[in-house]
Design an enzyme around this catalytic site. Structure first.
Site, PDB file in Angstrom:
ATOM      1  N   CYS A 132       0.794  -1.111   0.177  1.00 12.48           N
ATOM      2  CA  CYS A 132       0.092  -0.753   0.258  1.00 12.48           C
ATOM      3  C   CYS A 132       0.217   1.234  -0.117  1.00 12.48           C
ATOM      4  O   CYS A 132       0.072   2.716  -0.211  1.00 12.48           O
ATOM      5  CB  CYS A 132      -1.088   0.164   1.141  1.00 12.48           C
ATOM      6  SG  CYS A 132      -2.193  -0.701   0.791  1.00 12.48           S
ATOM      7  N   ASP A 133       2.299   1.414   0.443  1.00  7.60           N
ATOM      8  CA  ASP A 133       2.577   2.320  -0.282  1.00  7.60           C
ATOM      9  C   ASP A 133       4.368   2.223  -0.371  1.00  7.60           C
ATOM     10  O   ASP A 133       5.102   2.635  -0.571  1.00  7.60           O
ATOM     11  CB  ASP A 133       3.540   2.780   1.815  1.00  7.60           C
ATOM     12  CG  ASP A 133       3.902   4.579   1.428  1.00  7.60           C
ATOM     13  OD1 ASP A 133       3.036   5.518   0.123  1.00  7.60           O
ATOM     14  OD2 ASP A 133       4.131   4.620   2.785  1.00  7.60           O
ATOM     15  N   MET A 134       4.516   1.987  -1.719  1.00 14.84           N
ATOM     16  CA  MET A 134       5.489   1.483  -2.598  1.00 14.84           C
ATOM     17  C   MET A 134       6.131   3.046  -3.689  1.00 14.84           C
ATOM     18  O   MET A 134       5.119   3.686  -3.791  1.00 14.84           O
ATOM     19  CB  MET A 134       5.333   0.579  -3.992  1.00 14.84           C
ATOM     20  CG  MET A 134       5.421  -0.854  -3.005  1.00 14.84           C
ATOM     21  SD  MET A 134       6.438  -1.576  -2.351  1.00 14.84           S
ATOM     22  CE  MET A 134       7.814  -0.744  -3.051  1.00 14.84           C
TER      23      MET A 134
END
Length: 231
Positions: free
Chosen positions: A53-55
């Protein structure tokens, strides 16, 4: 980790740092393979499927051997939670706070958390790695995104897209003869076009058209192997 995050290598803070922190083509290929292999593991080989969810570059950490590790799981979600309880998954996606420029469009429209959301973020990261441009660069705005910018230039101006620091380090290491230089430039172009095509596929807006992580791993390994055989 010893070599910090990918962020500081892609976007040095000053001239001194820009000279010492230059990533070669093979290093960028290796890092991209490390990251997508880590994501593929999270989705298909861990005990429970996990969506990161936060690449983004600051969440990719480099060890002493420049091996990339995915970090910061503060926004991660177990996929079975999203699939077993639709109302809960909708709430989770609505509260999602990723990083602007990397968040897949469907999350902004209330879409459920999914592995393809991470694939989109990875695709943005991949384009950033090889163009040297942040997705929130001043040149992007309105209807122009890093995906559209890359897609428009791919056919005739692919080499104009490439991060200048990458070309500097490759040309410094290349054979100086004219024939060898032309041959190597063509090899670089083939590699870079192939990589950016993967980035474009990962950042397709239509979810069904996105490339899955196992396919990305296979294709990236093939690109790296073909490039290594040419050196």
């Amino acid at each position: 980790m010893v070599n910090g995050s990918l962020e500081v290598w892609l976007h040095p803070r000053d001239n001194e740092e820009s000279k010492s922190k230059r990533l070669s083509l093979i290093q960028r290929l290796n890092i991209a393979i490390d990251v997508t292999s880590a994501l593929d593991y999270l989705y298909h080989h861990s005990r429970a499927s996990i969506v990161h969810c936060d690449m983004k570059p600051s969440n990719v950490l480099l060890d002493e051997d420049m091996v990339a590790h995915v970090g910061d799981f503060s926004l991660a979600r177990f996929l079975f939670e999203a699939s077993d309880n639709p109302s809960q998954s909708q709430t989770m996606s609505a509260r999602l706070k990723g990083s602007i420029g990397y968040i897949p469009p469907e999350y902004g429209m209330g879409g459920q958390v999914s592995t393809l959301g991470d694939v989109y973020s990875f695709g943005v990261l991949l384009l950033e790695m090889f163009t040297g441009k942040r997705p929130m660069d001043d040149m992007f705005g309105g209807h122009l995104s890093i995906h559209q910018f890359t897609a428009m230039a791919m056919s005739d101006h692919a080499m104009d897209l490439v991060d200048p620091s990458l070309l500097i380090i490759e040309r410094e290491d290349a054979d100086t003869t004219d024939d060898a230089a032309c041959s190597m430039e063509e090899s670089w172009r083939n590699v870079l076009v192939s990589v950016m095509q993967i980035g474009l596929s990962c950042t397709e807006i239509c979810l069904g058209e996105q490339m899955h992580t196992d396919v990305v791993v296979k294709k990236m390994n093939g690109i790296r192997d073909s490039y290594m055989n040419l050196e």
